[in-house]
Design a protein around this motif. Structure first.
Motif, short mmCIF file in Angstrom:
data_model
loop_
_atom_site.label_atom_id
_atom_site.label_comp_id
_atom_site.label_asym_id
_atom_site.label_seq_id
_atom_site.Cartn_x
_atom_site.Cartn_y
_atom_site.Cartn_z
N UNK A 95 0.78 -1.24 0.00
CA UNK A 95 0.00 0.00 0.00
C UNK A 95 0.81 1.28 0.00
N UNK A 96 2.13 1.20 0.09
CA UNK A 96 2.95 2.43 0.07
C UNK A 96 4.11 2.26 -0.90
N UNK A 97 4.50 3.36 -1.51
CA UNK A 97 5.61 3.35 -2.46
C UNK A 97 6.93 3.50 -1.73
N UNK A 98 8.02 3.24 -2.43
CA UNK A 98 9.37 3.46 -1.89
C UNK A 98 9.50 4.96 -1.62
N UNK A 99 10.10 5.31 -0.51
CA UNK A 99 10.35 6.72 -0.20
C UNK A 99 11.84 6.89 0.07
N UNK A 100 12.45 7.78 -0.70
CA UNK A 100 13.87 8.03 -0.54
C UNK A 100 14.12 8.86 0.71
#
Length: 164
Positions: free
Chosen positions: A78-83
């Motif tokens: 449910x969440x994208x990769x976050x840098x």
């Protein structure tokens, strides 16, 4: 009333007719706002990417992390990769920003009547009744804000957007 709000392009709808007012912005900010509004499809200058109002909770959820930095987060359900990003100003609060702006105005010799107006307050006492900001006072403050911006960019080794 609904039609008026749809045609109003501003920071937020005024509470009432008397609370609507123009704001002064220095050239650097006018340039940035112009670039923002050139492709911004919504009526409100500052709103979410879907055109909805920013709620107070957005400060802590979206804006504050930019000041405090963020650790990288892998993709999860449910969440994208976050840098990750480095902190800009850890612990920054809206109160800090308001106080800093007020301090800068005092340092730049902005007339107190104008500084109070900028903060959304009426200058106290009889002077608040009889004195009003003038175009010359506004011009002085805008020049001081522009100088402050240019000095900050120079100190960082950056160029202004109009020099890029």
């Amino acid at each position: 009333m609904a039609d008026l709000r749809r045609s109003f392009r501003g920071l937020e709808p005024p509470k009432n007719e008397q609370s609507a007012r123009d704001i002064d912005v220095p050239p650097f900010l006018a340039e940035l706002l112009g670039k923002h509004l050139a492709s911004w499809p919504y009526d409100w200058v500052f709103c979410t990417q879907t055109g909805k109002w920013w709620w107070r909770s957005e400060w802590f959820r979206v804006i504050r992390p930019a000041a405090d930095g963020r650790e990288a987060r892998p993709r999860a359900r449910g969440t994208a990769v976050k840098e990750a990003w480095e902190p800009i100003t850890p612990g920054l609060t809206m109160r800090d920003l308001r106080h800093t702006h007020d301090t800068y105005q005092a340092e730049d010799d902005v007339n107190p009547v104008l500084a109070h107006e900028q903060s959304g307050h009426k200058y106290p006492g009889i002077k608040g009744t009889y004195q009003h900001p003038t175009p010359a006072m506004r011009k002085h403050r805008l020049k001081a804000l522009q100088r402050r911006y240019e000095r900050a960019l120079k100190n960082l080794g950056w160029k202004a957007i109009w020099e890029s």
